[in-house]
Design a protein around this motif. Structure first.
Motif, short mmCIF file in Angstrom:
data_model
loop_
_atom_site.label_atom_id
_atom_site.label_comp_id
_atom_site.label_asym_id
_atom_site.label_seq_id
_atom_site.Cartn_x
_atom_site.Cartn_y
_atom_site.Cartn_z
N ALA A 41 -9.06 7.55 -7.76
CA ALA A 41 -8.58 6.34 -8.45
C ALA A 41 -8.90 5.13 -7.59
N VAL A 42 -9.02 3.98 -8.26
CA VAL A 42 -9.22 2.71 -7.58
C VAL A 42 -8.08 1.78 -7.99
N LEU A 50 0.82 -1.20 0.00
CA LEU A 50 0.00 0.00 0.00
C LEU A 50 0.86 1.26 0.00
N ALA A 51 2.10 1.13 0.47
CA ALA A 51 3.00 2.28 0.52
C ALA A 51 3.89 2.39 -0.71
N TRP A 52 3.77 1.47 -1.67
CA TRP A 52 4.64 1.51 -2.84
C TRP A 52 4.33 2.69 -3.76
N ASN A 53 3.08 3.08 -3.83
CA ASN A 53 2.66 4.09 -4.79
C ASN A 53 2.17 5.35 -4.09
N ALA A 80 0.92 9.51 -10.74
CA ALA A 80 1.20 8.41 -9.82
C ALA A 80 2.70 8.14 -9.83
N ARG A 81 3.28 8.00 -8.65
CA ARG A 81 4.71 7.78 -8.52
C ARG A 81 5.01 6.47 -7.81
N TRP A 104 2.51 6.58 -13.98
CA TRP A 104 1.17 6.67 -14.57
C TRP A 104 0.71 8.11 -14.50
N ARG A 105 0.22 8.61 -15.63
CA ARG A 105 -0.24 9.99 -15.70
C ARG A 105 -1.42 10.05 -16.67
#
Length: 276
Positions: A87-88, A41-44, A112-113, A120-121
């Motif tokens: 986002a989901v 959950l902390a990766w992104n 998204a990082r 992702w953008r």
């Protein structure tokens, strides 16, 4: 007196044993896979813009299983900005990887990082919102609006049309009676909203968003569907088809509204999967 004391001690012993057994079961349930999923959950980080200093809030809204497709453990989480889901993401094991599969729920764009870089953008908004046909205006109180949303959600249905050309894997999806997430956002253009799920087993395959969105000086109920699977999907309002998406969506375009990214398991998780 001794009999009463003995009975009390027996009950206390049984109660303590039940608590120990429950604790042991809960401990056993935290497998290496579940632990990795929670850590992921902390990766992104999702941010409303490149310049934003505050990432969106992550909320796990459901843990699920889909034995029909070999996913014994998965979770669905939402990324929230000002209380509204932007986002989901579904997290699940596949092909010796932990997959994060995203869809935009935003009326705008974001970034998204991961590991310090943008992966992702989405170049455009995600779902297409439309007025709910025949809906009354949103009620004044939050409790009344929630009742409205549940009633309106019951007018919608969703079908998994599947992956096969002959549609032999077609399946009517079941709507969960309670929303995955209900929000009264901090945005001036969104008064209220909820996310409902249509599931296979307990796995969300499509989502229905209902929002009391600004129109002129007031608000109106609007809806949008969002995919949660690579299969072909359809959404209906009463008897009318109001949404359709084809199967096998492009999931590697960093500018698209649907995106998937995987990370290989380490050896401990591979061993755990083999035991299952």
């Amino acid at each position: 007196m001794r009999l009463a004391t003995r009975s009390f001690l027996s009950i206390a012993f049984l109660t303590a044993s039940a608590v120990v057994a429950q604790d042991a079961a809960e401990t056993r349930a935290v497998s290496p896979l579940r632990k990795l999923m929670d850590e992921s959950l902390a990766w992104n980080e999702l941010l409303t813009s490149e310049d934003s200093a505050e990432p969106m809030t992550v909320r796990v809204v459901m843990r699920w299983a889909n034995n029909a497709r070999g996913s014994e453990d998965g979770l669905t989480m939402l990324y929230l900005s000002q209380g509204r889901p932007e986002a989901v993401c579904c997290v699940y094991p596949w092909d010796n990887k932990l997959i994060h599969e995203f869809d935009s729920l935003s009326r705008g764009t974001f970034v998204a990082r991961r590991d310090g870089g943008v992966f992702w953008r989405p170049a455009k908004p995600g779902p297409v919102f439309k007025p709910v046909p025949g809906a009354d205006a949103p009620a004044d109180s939050p409790a009344a609006r929630l009742r409205q949303m549940k009633t309106l959600a019951g007018q919608f249905s969703s079908t998994m049309l599947g992956w096969r050309a002959n549609k032999s894997d077609r399946e009517e999806l079941r709507m969960l009676p309670q929303p995955l997430y209900r929000y009264e956002s901090q945005r001036s253009d969104v008064l209220d909203g909820a996310v409902f799920a249509f599931v296979q087993g307990t796995d969300p395959e499509s989502l229905l968003l209902l929002e009391a969105f600004q129109k002129g000086n007031g608000f109106e109920w609007q809806f949008a569907f969002a995919r949660r699977t690579s299969g072909e999907l359809e959404g209906r309002h009463k008897d009318a088809v109001v949404w359709h998406v084809p199967g096998f969506p492009e999931g590697k375009d960093p500018l698209g509204t649907h995106f998937g990214i995987g990370r290989a398991f380490d050896s401990s998780v591979n061993i755990d999967l083999e035991k299952k």
